[in-house]
Scaffold this active site. Structure first.
Site, PDB file in Angstrom:
ATOM      1  N   ASP A 130       0.906  -1.126   0.182  1.00  0.00           N
ATOM      2  CA  ASP A 130       0.052  -0.108   0.000  1.00  0.00           C
ATOM      3  C   ASP A 130       0.932   1.008  -0.157  1.00  0.00           C
ATOM      4  O   ASP A 130       1.855   1.289   0.750  1.00  0.00           O
ATOM      5  CB  ASP A 130      -1.084  -0.027   1.018  1.00  0.00           C
ATOM      6  N   SER A 131       0.752   2.100  -0.886  1.00  0.00           N
ATOM      7  CA  SER A 131       1.802   3.152  -1.094  1.00  0.00           C
ATOM      8  C   SER A 131       0.858   4.363  -1.640  1.00  0.00           C
ATOM      9  O   SER A 131      -0.297   4.372  -1.834  1.00  0.00           O
ATOM     10  CB  SER A 131       2.642   2.728  -2.076  1.00  0.00           C
ATOM     11  N   HIS A 134      10.441   4.516  -2.575  1.00  0.00           N
ATOM     12  CA  HIS A 134       9.709   3.941  -1.407  1.00  0.00           C
ATOM     13  C   HIS A 134       9.673   2.666  -1.320  1.00  0.00           C
ATOM     14  O   HIS A 134       9.922   1.871  -0.560  1.00  0.00           O
ATOM     15  CB  HIS A 134       8.488   4.822  -1.259  1.00  0.00           C
ATOM     16  N   ARG A 135       9.177   1.924  -2.659  1.00  0.00           N
ATOM     17  CA  ARG A 135       8.650   0.558  -2.751  1.00  0.00           C
ATOM     18  C   ARG A 135       9.983  -0.113  -2.539  1.00  0.00           C
ATOM     19  O   ARG A 135      10.010  -1.309  -2.028  1.00  0.00           O
ATOM     20  CB  ARG A 135       8.013   0.163  -4.171  1.00  0.00           C
TER      21      ARG A 135
HETATM   22  P1  ITT Z   1      -3.315  -2.069  -5.575  1.00  0.00           P
HETATM   23  O1  ITT Z   1      -4.098  -1.814  -4.331  1.00  0.00           O
HETATM   24  O2  ITT Z   1      -4.152  -3.142  -6.365  1.00  0.00           O
HETATM   25  O3  ITT Z   1      -1.791  -2.463  -5.171  1.00  0.00           O
HETATM   26  P2  ITT Z   1      -3.341   0.489  -6.365  1.00  0.00           P
HETATM   27  O4  ITT Z   1      -2.938   1.323  -7.392  1.00  0.00           O
HETATM   28  O5  ITT Z   1      -4.808   0.792  -5.974  1.00  0.00           O
HETATM   29  O6  ITT Z   1      -3.130  -0.964  -6.597  1.00  0.00           O
HETATM   30  P3  ITT Z   1      -2.716   1.756  -3.638  1.00  0.00           P
HETATM   31  O7  ITT Z   1      -4.023   1.702  -3.120  1.00  0.00           O
HETATM   32  O8  ITT Z   1      -1.577   1.031  -2.857  1.00  0.00           O
HETATM   33  O9  ITT Z   1      -2.498   0.858  -5.060  1.00  0.00           O
HETATM   34  O10 ITT Z   1      -2.445   3.199  -4.198  1.00  0.00           O
HETATM   35  C1  ITT Z   1      -1.142   3.511  -4.516  1.00  0.00           C
HETATM   36  C2  ITT Z   1      -1.119   4.751  -5.633  1.00  0.00           C
HETATM   37  O11 ITT Z   1      -0.006   5.593  -4.994  1.00  0.00           O
HETATM   38  C3  ITT Z   1      -1.022   4.436  -7.018  1.00  0.00           C
HETATM   39  O12 ITT Z   1      -2.197   3.993  -7.485  1.00  0.00           O
HETATM   40  C4  ITT Z   1      -0.222   5.821  -7.344  1.00  0.00           C
HETATM   41  O13 ITT Z   1      -1.455   6.528  -7.496  1.00  0.00           O
HETATM   42  C5  ITT Z   1       0.610   6.115  -6.026  1.00  0.00           C
HETATM   43  N1  ITT Z   1       1.785   5.712  -6.293  1.00  0.00           N
HETATM   44  C6  ITT Z   1       2.342   4.673  -5.194  1.00  0.00           C
HETATM   45  N2  ITT Z   1       3.535   4.325  -5.598  1.00  0.00           N
HETATM   46  C7  ITT Z   1       3.949   5.000  -6.708  1.00  0.00           C
HETATM   47  C8  ITT Z   1       5.042   5.349  -7.676  1.00  0.00           C
HETATM   48  O14 ITT Z   1       6.120   4.371  -7.252  1.00  0.00           O
HETATM   49  N3  ITT Z   1       4.921   6.201  -8.410  1.00  0.00           N
HETATM   50  C9  ITT Z   1       3.930   7.051  -8.800  1.00  0.00           C
HETATM   51  N4  ITT Z   1       2.933   6.896  -8.002  1.00  0.00           N
HETATM   52  C10 ITT Z   1       2.789   5.960  -6.857  1.00  0.00           C
END
Ligand code: ITT
Length: 202
Positions: A72-73, A183-184
């Site tokens: 979650d990010s 971060h990841r």
């Molecule tokens: P899952 O829950 O299926 O993993 P998601 O895209 O909905 O997919 P999150 O709820 O964790 O995932 O939301 C993460 C969002 O944060 C992602 O869709 C981007 O908008 C942003 N984000 C996270 N990491 C990023 C990165 O490395 N680069 C750019 N944007 C990022």
């Protein structure tokens, strides 16, 4: 041992595969594992949501002895009181293009008093082990909201995430460069440290 990564985000999945490639694990996405699950990410923190994701997958998968992992990010912008944060993918609607989302963040940050452009990407990785134990690990990277989108790499908010010491936006880095500092990458490195002893004990 199989590791199923509970994400529907292809951008994340690509990075995760690259970062975890040296682990002795067969890494599958939800799609590859044939799992379809609708997850209500109603936690208030990245950690809560990461744990919600692995537990939701466990509920449909049952007792199969695999490691389930999730990410979650999001982007935390100081001048927006920490938004979009845990709402990063839902900000302005899931189907709104990042070009539009990025323009709105730039607009709001440009209007902020004292020119505060500070932001960070945050990531929490959760792992649910076959014995039910849950591990979590966090990583962040500090940046500034850029004045305009730059670069074609990465995904999501990468074109507006400016790294002052590189003089570049995240989307201008090669995949390998992003995976060396993101971060990841940091959260996955911390998770690897916790997982290696688990894998060694069999
Ligand atoms: P899952 O829950 O299926 O993993 P998601 O895209 O909905 O997919 P999150 O709820 O964790 O995932 O939301 C993460 C969002 O944060 C992602 O869709 C981007 O908008 C942003 N984000 C996270 N990491 C990023 C990165 O490395 N680069 C750019 N944007 C990022």
């Amino acid at each position: 041992m199989k590791l199923i990564f509970a994400t529907g985000n292809e951008g994340k999945m690509k990075e995760i595969r690259a970062i975890l490639k040296d682990l002795p694990l067969e890494i599958l996405s939800l799609k590859e594992a044939g799992i379809a699950v609708d997850i209500d990410e109603n936690g208030e923190t990245f950690e809560e949501n990461a744990v919600i994701k692995v537990k939701a997958v466990k509920a449909v998968l049952g007792e199969e002895p695999v490691i389930l992992m999730s990410d979650d990010s999001g982007l935390v912008v100081d001048a927006m009181d920490g938004q979009p944060g845990v709402h990063s993918s839902r900000f302005m609607g899931e189907d709104t293009s990042y070009h539009i989302k990025n323009a709105e963040i730039i607009r709001r940050v440009n209007a902020a008093p004292e020119g505060n452009r500070a932001c960070r990407f945050c990531c929490v990785i959760a792992a649910l082990l076959p014995d039910g134990e849950v591990l979590t690990a966090a990583g962040t990277v500090e940046g500034e909201v850029a004045f305009e989108e730059r670069g074609e790499g990465g995904f999501g908010y990468d074109p507006i995430f400016y790294l002052a010491d590189k003089g570049k936006c995240m989307a201008e880095l090669s995949a390998a460069e992003k995976n060396s500092l993101s971060h990841r990458a940091r959260a996955l490195a911390a998770m690897k440290e916790k997982l290696i002893p688990v894998l060694n004990r069999g």
